[in-house]
Scaffold this motif. Structure first.
Motif, PDB file in Angstrom:
ATOM      1  N   CYS A 180      46.898  56.892  59.611  1.00  0.00           N
ATOM      2  CA  CYS A 180      46.530  57.078  60.984  1.00  0.00           C
ATOM      3  C   CYS A 180      47.142  55.699  61.519  1.00  0.00           C
ATOM      4  CB  CYS A 180      45.083  57.157  61.155  1.00  0.00           C
ATOM      5  SG  CYS A 180      44.690  56.709  63.038  1.00  0.00           S
ATOM      6  N   TRP A 210      56.069  57.616  58.212  1.00  0.00           N
ATOM      7  CA  TRP A 210      56.011  58.515  59.363  1.00  0.00           C
ATOM      8  C   TRP A 210      55.709  59.859  58.766  1.00  0.00           C
ATOM      9  CZ3 TRP A 210      54.632  55.979  63.134  1.00  0.00           C
ATOM     10  CH2 TRP A 210      55.175  54.598  63.589  1.00  0.00           C
ATOM     11  N   GLU A 211      56.284  60.293  57.640  1.00  0.00           N
ATOM     12  CA  GLU A 211      56.064  61.655  57.285  1.00  0.00           C
ATOM     13  C   GLU A 211      54.701  62.174  56.924  1.00  0.00           C
ATOM     14  OE1 GLU A 211      60.358  60.249  56.441  1.00  0.00           O
ATOM     15  OE2 GLU A 211      58.365  59.499  56.537  1.00  0.00           O
ATOM     16  N   GLU A 212      53.871  60.966  56.674  1.00  0.00           N
ATOM     17  CA  GLU A 212      52.416  61.222  56.284  1.00  0.00           C
ATOM     18  C   GLU A 212      51.553  60.792  57.552  1.00  0.00           C
ATOM     19  OE1 GLU A 212      52.024  62.738  53.523  1.00  0.00           O
ATOM     20  OE2 GLU A 212      54.245  62.587  53.009  1.00  0.00           O
ATOM     21  N   VAL A 213      52.196  60.469  58.552  1.00  0.00           N
ATOM     22  CA  VAL A 213      51.300  59.846  59.714  1.00  0.00           C
ATOM     23  C   VAL A 213      50.685  61.239  60.475  1.00  0.00           C
ATOM     24  CG1 VAL A 213      51.072  58.901  62.067  1.00  0.00           C
ATOM     25  CG2 VAL A 213      52.158  57.756  60.245  1.00  0.00           C
ATOM     26  N   ARG A 214      49.557  61.647  60.521  1.00  0.00           N
ATOM     27  CA  ARG A 214      49.156  62.614  61.109  1.00  0.00           C
ATOM     28  C   ARG A 214      48.410  62.490  62.351  1.00  0.00           C
ATOM     29  NH1 ARG A 214      51.865  64.158  57.807  1.00  0.00           N
ATOM     30  NH2 ARG A 214      51.510  65.462  56.021  1.00  0.00           N
ATOM     31  N   VAL A 215      47.905  61.026  62.424  1.00  0.00           N
ATOM     32  CA  VAL A 215      47.115  60.822  63.783  1.00  0.00           C
ATOM     33  C   VAL A 215      47.754  59.320  64.291  1.00  0.00           C
ATOM     34  CG1 VAL A 215      44.996  60.142  64.974  1.00  0.00           C
ATOM     35  CG2 VAL A 215      45.009  61.914  63.075  1.00  0.00           C
ATOM     36  N   ILE A 216      47.978  59.248  65.345  1.00  0.00           N
ATOM     37  CA  ILE A 216      48.072  57.872  66.154  1.00  0.00           C
ATOM     38  C   ILE A 216      47.276  57.733  67.007  1.00  0.00           C
ATOM     39  CG2 ILE A 216      49.895  56.616  67.478  1.00  0.00           C
ATOM     40  CD1 ILE A 216      51.943  58.276  66.094  1.00  0.00           C
ATOM     41  N   THR A 254      56.974  64.006  67.483  1.00  0.00           N
ATOM     42  CA  THR A 254      55.507  63.849  67.662  1.00  0.00           C
ATOM     43  C   THR A 254      54.799  65.183  67.066  1.00  0.00           C
ATOM     44  OG1 THR A 254      56.065  64.709  69.946  1.00  0.00           O
ATOM     45  CG2 THR A 254      55.956  62.307  69.809  1.00  0.00           C
ATOM     46  N   ASP A 256      53.007  68.020  65.290  1.00  0.00           N
ATOM     47  CA  ASP A 256      51.983  68.103  64.189  1.00  0.00           C
ATOM     48  C   ASP A 256      51.223  66.689  64.350  1.00  0.00           C
ATOM     49  OD1 ASP A 256      52.604  70.863  63.783  1.00  0.00           O
ATOM     50  OD2 ASP A 256      54.147  70.100  62.182  1.00  0.00           O
ATOM     51  N   LYS A 257      51.181  65.744  65.249  1.00  0.00           N
ATOM     52  CA  LYS A 257      50.416  64.676  65.336  1.00  0.00           C
ATOM     53  C   LYS A 257      49.543  64.772  66.390  1.00  0.00           C
ATOM     54  CE  LYS A 257      54.008  61.489  63.162  1.00  0.00           C
ATOM     55  NZ  LYS A 257      54.693  62.645  62.562  1.00  0.00           N
ATOM     56  N   PHE A 259      47.545  62.536  68.977  1.00  0.00           N
ATOM     57  CA  PHE A 259      47.815  61.066  69.651  1.00  0.00           C
ATOM     58  C   PHE A 259      46.118  60.799  70.411  1.00  0.00           C
ATOM     59  CE2 PHE A 259      52.029  62.207  68.857  1.00  0.00           C
ATOM     60  CZ  PHE A 259      52.601  61.229  68.731  1.00  0.00           C
TER      61      PHE A 259
END
Length: 284
Positions: A180, A210-216, A254, A256-257, A259
């Motif tokens: 995150c 970034w490939e493992e970022v699920r939430v921002i 963006t 599957d992420k 925000f």
């Protein structure tokens, strides 16, 4: 880049998990975040599986992403030898959070990188790995443990993408770990310079971040770059500003992420205005 970003805010579960999901729908949100239980204490919550199932079904039918945020006392860097009771409570609480998130159909649980009391920095990182391994032992659910970057207000640990990606690699079950990114934290830590930054996104790709970022967590900052102060402002209302968010959103994939807005709401008591702004910036 998609034409629509899944954005929403942090919502109360006063009306249950399903109630939070329905509130997100009323706001026109594509995502929302919630505390699975009391955010000020560590404990194991006996949650209502029927309520969680309603949340899961509602989000699936309405194409909404949900994510749980672990209670504030959760500390991955706790020392199991020096603080065995705290370690046990944190592990049991985080596993409980994972079970709730799984039942609600959520992406996973967001937990801060952690704060170590050890004089040796290496021991702090070892503590983080040990705690994550214990929480994820025999875990087979789809919900992930999502490590959040820190602003540096409580020490030097967990501010960089290098730390996060390296910790994930060294854990026993990296497939159950994601990230995150909090924009205010990254700006406060000085690792992202907002509109003036030309290397942050590219560096993240090289690290496999970034490939493992699920939430921002889309939070502006009430303090200048490198302040190490974790004080959120509404997007576009702080030192990061509209230009910084526009540049980041248009540079990222963006899809599957989720925000999430974690600042105060607008004048109408909702996140609608900020959600509209974010969607426009992402489509530019």
């Amino acid at each position: 880049m998609t034409s629509k970003v899944k954005v929403g805010g942090h919502l109360s579960i006063r009306g249950g998990y399903a109630g939070a999901a329905k509130t997100a729908s009323l706001m026109g949100a594509g995502a929302f975040q919630y505390f699975p239980k009391n955010p000020r204490s560590l404990g194991v919550k006996a949650f209502d599986p029927r309520d969680a199932e309603k949340c899961r079904v509602w989000c699936k039918e309405n194409d909404i992403l949900s994510v749980a945020h672990t209670p504030y006392p959760s500390n991955l860097a706790v020392d199991s030898q020096k603080d065995p009771e705290d370690y046990r409570r944190i592990v049991e609480s985080l596993r409980n959070d994972l079970n709730i998130a799984e039942a609600c159909g959520s992406i996973g649980i967001v937990v801060h990188f952690g704060t170590s009391k050890a004089g040796n920095p290496l021991q702090g990182y070892k503590n983080v790995i040990q705690c994550i391994n214990e929480v994820l032992r025999d875990w087979s659910g789809a919900a992930k443990l999502l490590i959040e970057n820190q602003a540096g207000d409580h020490g030097d640990m967990g501010m960089t993408m290098e730390e996060m990606t390296q910790i994930r690699k060294l854990c026993e079950s990296p497939e159950h770990i994601g990230f995150c990114l909090d924009t205010c934290h990254a700006f406060a830590a000085g690792v992202w310079q907002g509109a003036e930054d030309n290397s942050f996104v590219e560096k993240g790709h090289k690290l496999g971040f970034w490939e493992e970022v699920r939430v921002i967590h889309l939070n502006d900052s009430k303090y200048p770059l490198g302040s190490r102060k974790d004080r959120h402002a509404r997007v576009g209302h702080g030192y990061i500003g509209e230009a910084g968010f526009r540049k980041l959103l248009t540079a990222l994939d963006t899809r599957d992420k989720a925000f999430i807005l974690e600042s105060e709401t607008g004048e109408d008591g909702t996140y609608k205005r900020d959600m509209e702004q974010v969607s426009l910036w992402a489509e530019a």
